[in-house]
Motif scaffolding. Structure first.
Motif, mmCIF file in Angstrom:
data_model
loop_
_atom_site.group_PDB
_atom_site.id
_atom_site.type_symbol
_atom_site.label_atom_id
_atom_site.label_comp_id
_atom_site.label_asym_id
_atom_site.label_seq_id
_atom_site.Cartn_x
_atom_site.Cartn_y
_atom_site.Cartn_z
ATOM 1 N N HIS A 296 0.812 -1.216 0.000
ATOM 2 C CA HIS A 296 0.000 0.000 0.000
ATOM 3 C C HIS A 296 0.843 1.262 0.000
ATOM 4 O O HIS A 296 0.363 2.327 -0.382
ATOM 5 N N GLU A 322 1.020 -7.930 -0.530
ATOM 6 C CA GLU A 322 -0.173 -8.630 -1.018
ATOM 7 C C GLU A 322 0.151 -9.618 -2.140
ATOM 8 O O GLU A 322 0.933 -9.321 -3.047
ATOM 9 N N ASP A 333 -7.244 -3.634 -5.453
ATOM 10 C CA ASP A 333 -5.786 -3.497 -5.597
ATOM 11 C C ASP A 333 -5.181 -4.429 -6.654
ATOM 12 O O ASP A 333 -4.158 -5.086 -6.432
HETATM 13 MN MN MN Z 1 -4.957 -3.803 -0.653
#
Ligand code: MN
Ligand code: PEP
Length: 361
Positions: A296, A322, A333
């Motif tokens: 992020h 991630e 995302d």
């Molecule tokens: Mn995310």
């Protein structure tokens, strides 16, 4: 006026300066004592009526030559410095501060000791999307001997029309996948209402950037007996971040992991600006473990590895990133998650890097 007179007067001024210095320090000591009493009694530091009384007393006794405006100005500065000093004293007394507890807080998650000097890793998809999706990722994580998996079930999204997460069903899927590979579940909770039901499925409660100053949520996670991963707000100063953690510890829970996840700046090359210096500052100021979320913060797949290396090199206790079986079709995302081969390569490169520099693994 002779040179001698001038010298004499200057000596007089020096002596008066020293007297003033000694008096304002004496005043500061008294104020410190008052601060302690106020703290014990839970009283507010700033008392406007008391300040008005002090200014009036000075006015009644000011025989000049200084005019009242100047006297007010000087004394207001003195009052302010005393208040600042009291605030500094209470800052030092924060329960999360190193001054309060010198040794590192170590958090045991599924046998993994977080904060003990060896970096830990939290991988997993942005959001839980299906049983199959989380099971595939869990297998990849478990295969590396790692201990934790992340995945959002309650997703705080910018648009109310975007995928909001699968809620409790998602948590159940994540827990099922995690259990198969002996992984601890890290997942975000966005409201105290969800906390109780979620606790059956979550081992580490994540408080997201958007909720860093949701004080009711902070108090709620402060009353549970599970670790909390607290993310830095996207526009939060380090001081505000530390105070958010203080809410949790003040409510009784000292198992807190701080997570730097980038802050909003004018820079558009990355999704957020990774404030890497926050890591050593947080380590100096607090006794809590510090993670870096490279996903992020950078929002760029090509920066996940260099950012993780930087995080480990600067002393982070762990890295979050991630991973999704097919990021191109991820429900959130999509641009920044790693697919499984990228994940393998990423993890191998990171391990090589740590070996190369003889870092603890
Ligand atoms: Mn995310
Ligand atoms: C997340 O980790 O799923 C997330 C939403 O991150 P952040 O709160 O840091 O934006």
């Amino acid at each position: 006026m002779s040179q001698m007179d001038l010298e004499q007067l200057r000596e007089q001024v020096d002596a008066v300066n020293l007297q003033i210095l000694s008096l304002i320090n004496e005043r500061a000591s008294v104020i410190q004592e008052i601060g302690k009493i106020k703290e014990k009694q839970g009283m507010k530091r700033y008392d406007p009526l008391r300040e008005r009384h002090m200014l009036d007393l000075l006015k009644d006794n000011n025989n000049g030559p200084l005019d009242q405006k100047t006297v007010d100005h000087i004394f207001k500065e003195i009052f302010k410095s005393a208040l600042d000093m009291q605030e500094e004293d209470t800052r030092k007394a924060l329960l999360v501060s190193r001054k309060k507890k010198a040794e590192d807080t170590v958090i045991d998650i599924n046998g993994e000791k977080i904060g003990q000097g060896e970096p830990s890793f939290i991988f997993g998809p942005c959001a839980v999307e299906s049983q199959e999706q989380v099971s595939i990722v869990a297998e990849a994580i478990g295969g590396k001997g790692l201990k934790m998996i992340r995945g959002g079930a309650y997703k705080p999204r910018t648009s109310p029309y975007d995928f909001q997460g699968l809620g409790l069903d998602g948590l159940k899927m994540l827990k099922k996948a995690a259990d198969e590979y002996n992984l601890a579940v890290v997942s975000e909770i966005v409201t105290p209402h969800h906390l109780e039901e979620a606790l059956d499925y979550v081992d580490v409660v994540q408080v997201g950037a958007r909720n860093m100053q949701n004080f009711e949520l902070l108090k709620a996670v402060g009353s549970i007996n599970k670790p909390v991963l607290l993310k830095r707000g996207m526009a939060a100063t380090i001081d505000e971040f530390i105070n958010a953690a203080e809410y949790i510890i003040a409510s009784g829970n000292s198992q807190i992991i701080l997570c730097e996840r980038g802050i909003r700046t004018y820079e558009k090359a990355t999704r957020n600006t990774l404030d890497i210096s926050a890591v050593p500052i947080l380590k100096q100021e607090t006794h809590l473990p510090v993670f870096v979320d490279v996903t992020h913060s950078t929002g760029r797949r090509d920066l996940l590895l260099p950012a993780a290396k930087a995080a480990i090199a600067i002393g982070a206790d762990g890295v979050m990133a991630e991973v999704h079986p097919d990021p191109a079709v991820a429900l959130s995302d999509a641009q920044q998650q790693m697919n499984l081969p990228q994940f393998d390569e990423y993890y191998d490169s990171l391990m090589k890097f740590m070996k190369q520099y003889e870092m603890k693994m």
